[in-house]
Write a protein that holds these residues in place. Sequence first.
Motif, short mmCIF file in Angstrom:
data_model
loop_
_atom_site.label_atom_id
_atom_site.label_comp_id
_atom_site.label_asym_id
_atom_site.label_seq_id
_atom_site.Cartn_x
_atom_site.Cartn_y
_atom_site.Cartn_z
N GLU A 30 0.83 -1.20 0.00
CA GLU A 30 0.00 0.00 0.00
C GLU A 30 0.87 1.25 0.00
OE1 GLU A 30 -3.84 -1.51 2.48
OE2 GLU A 30 -2.08 -0.99 3.67
N PRO A 31 0.77 2.09 -1.03
CA PRO A 31 1.57 3.32 -1.08
C PRO A 31 0.93 4.45 -0.27
CG PRO A 31 0.35 3.06 -3.12
CD PRO A 31 0.04 1.86 -2.29
N TRP A 32 1.22 4.47 1.04
CA TRP A 32 0.68 5.49 1.92
C TRP A 32 1.32 5.37 3.30
CZ3 TRP A 32 -4.80 4.46 4.32
CH2 TRP A 32 -4.87 3.14 4.81
N VAL A 73 1.94 -10.37 -5.76
CA VAL A 73 1.98 -8.98 -5.32
C VAL A 73 0.66 -8.30 -5.69
CG1 VAL A 73 3.08 -6.73 -5.66
CG2 VAL A 73 4.49 -8.80 -5.48
N ARG A 74 0.01 -7.74 -4.69
CA ARG A 74 -1.22 -6.96 -4.91
C ARG A 74 -0.90 -5.52 -4.52
NH1 ARG A 74 -7.13 -6.95 -1.99
NH2 ARG A 74 -5.81 -6.73 -0.13
N PHE A 75 -0.76 -4.67 -5.53
CA PHE A 75 -0.32 -3.29 -5.30
C PHE A 75 -1.51 -2.33 -5.44
CE2 PHE A 75 1.45 0.75 -6.98
CZ PHE A 75 2.34 1.04 -5.97
N ALA A 76 -1.64 -1.43 -4.46
CA ALA A 76 -2.61 -0.32 -4.55
C ALA A 76 -3.99 -0.82 -4.96
CB ALA A 76 -2.10 0.74 -5.52
N HIS A 77 -4.56 -1.68 -4.13
CA HIS A 77 -5.85 -2.31 -4.43
C HIS A 77 -7.01 -1.33 -4.23
CE1 HIS A 77 -5.39 -2.38 -0.15
NE2 HIS A 77 -6.61 -2.88 0.04
N GLU A 78 -8.18 -1.73 -4.68
CA GLU A 78 -9.42 -0.96 -4.52
C GLU A 78 -9.26 0.48 -4.98
OE1 GLU A 78 -10.80 -1.59 -0.49
OE2 GLU A 78 -10.76 -3.77 -0.73
N MET A 79 -8.59 0.64 -6.10
CA MET A 79 -8.31 1.97 -6.65
C MET A 79 -9.57 2.68 -7.14
SD MET A 79 -8.56 -0.31 -9.15
CE MET A 79 -7.21 -1.35 -8.63
N TRP A 86 -4.38 6.54 -2.89
CA TRP A 86 -4.01 6.20 -4.27
C TRP A 86 -5.23 6.00 -5.17
CZ3 TRP A 86 -2.97 2.73 -0.19
CH2 TRP A 86 -3.81 1.62 -0.12
N ALA A 87 -6.41 6.18 -4.65
CA ALA A 87 -7.62 5.94 -5.44
C ALA A 87 -7.79 6.99 -6.53
CB ALA A 87 -8.85 5.93 -4.53
N VAL A 88 -8.44 6.58 -7.61
CA VAL A 88 -8.75 7.49 -8.70
C VAL A 88 -9.74 8.54 -8.19
CG1 VAL A 88 -9.81 7.68 -10.98
CG2 VAL A 88 -8.29 5.75 -10.46
N GLY A 89 -9.42 9.81 -8.39
CA GLY A 89 -10.25 10.90 -7.92
C GLY A 89 -9.82 11.46 -6.58
N ASP A 97 -3.08 7.91 -14.49
CA ASP A 97 -2.01 7.93 -13.50
C ASP A 97 -1.87 6.56 -12.84
OD1 ASP A 97 -1.62 10.66 -13.96
OD2 ASP A 97 -2.93 11.24 -12.30
N TYR A 98 -3.02 5.94 -12.55
CA TYR A 98 -2.97 4.63 -11.92
C TYR A 98 -2.30 3.61 -12.83
CZ TYR A 98 -4.08 0.43 -9.41
OH TYR A 98 -3.95 -0.76 -8.73
N ARG A 99 -2.69 3.59 -14.08
CA ARG A 99 -2.07 2.64 -15.01
C ARG A 99 -0.56 2.85 -15.09
NH1 ARG A 99 -6.43 4.46 -18.22
NH2 ARG A 99 -4.99 5.45 -19.69
N ALA A 100 -0.15 4.11 -15.16
CA ALA A 100 1.28 4.41 -15.26
C ALA A 100 2.02 3.98 -14.00
CB ALA A 100 1.48 5.91 -15.50
N ALA A 101 1.43 4.22 -12.83
CA ALA A 101 2.07 3.83 -11.57
C ALA A 101 2.19 2.31 -11.48
CB ALA A 101 1.28 4.38 -10.38
N TRP A 102 1.14 1.61 -11.87
CA TRP A 102 1.18 0.14 -11.83
C TRP A 102 2.27 -0.40 -12.76
CZ3 TRP A 102 -1.61 -3.70 -9.21
CH2 TRP A 102 -1.39 -5.00 -9.67
N ILE A 103 2.30 0.09 -13.98
CA ILE A 103 3.28 -0.40 -14.95
C ILE A 103 4.70 -0.11 -14.47
CG2 ILE A 103 4.16 -0.03 -17.30
CD1 ILE A 103 1.19 0.39 -18.13
#
Length: 226
Positions: A30-32, A73-79, A86-89, A97-103
């Motif tokens: 979790e990035p936080w 690895v489950r990164f930044a779930h429930e986006m 890290w959620a959208v919005g 931004d989420y897609r770029a961070a995941w990649i």
Amino acid sequence: LTFNSLTDPPPVAELNRISAAGAVPILTIEPWKPDAGLQQPDYRLTRIASGTFDDALAKWAKAIADYGLPTIVRFAHEMNGNWYPWAVGVNGNTAADYRAAWIHMHDVMRANGARNAEFLWAPMTPVGGIQAFEQSFPGHDYVDYLGLDGYNWGDDGVHGWATPDYLYSDSLRRLRKLDTDSPILVAEAASADDPNPDRKAHWISQFVTLMSTTSGVDGFIWFQTN
């Protein structure tokens, strides 16, 4: 299924306990800062994608590589929710931004030796006003498992007593449209209790039937907590 913030030290002892039990760990990263609330601009997705946290990601990758056994690895779930920074919005984050961070996360993990890792992308079931997840999908090349989280919070919850069909069926179909090949793991699932214990027992029976009869679902994680 474990939970750690991105800047925590990797839970090496816990990984070893999991492997000793004959299980495969799913590491939720979790990035936080867990105690710092929702507004955490330091952890904006654009900062992850631009490399601000590469040292932390590399530390996780090297720990996973040293562990050496299969790891998910489950990164930044429930986006697609609104309860994580890290959620959208939230914090100005967009689906792009989420897609770029995941990649970027995926590529840093691979570049630092985590070849034994597979990647689980896990949105929340978009019911009761939760936004759709499709725009946040980073693509088949960066995802090994399609995930899904969803809960029956009971009569006092936002959905009322929510059946498994209401919570999961449409989302499972939508996941399969996103990616026709990757297996599906329901990464978090559970039901609230009820004064009539038969009601929860029936919910569990319905849930297991749905999971076992839906093509492409490899399994689920029961969220064992009160």
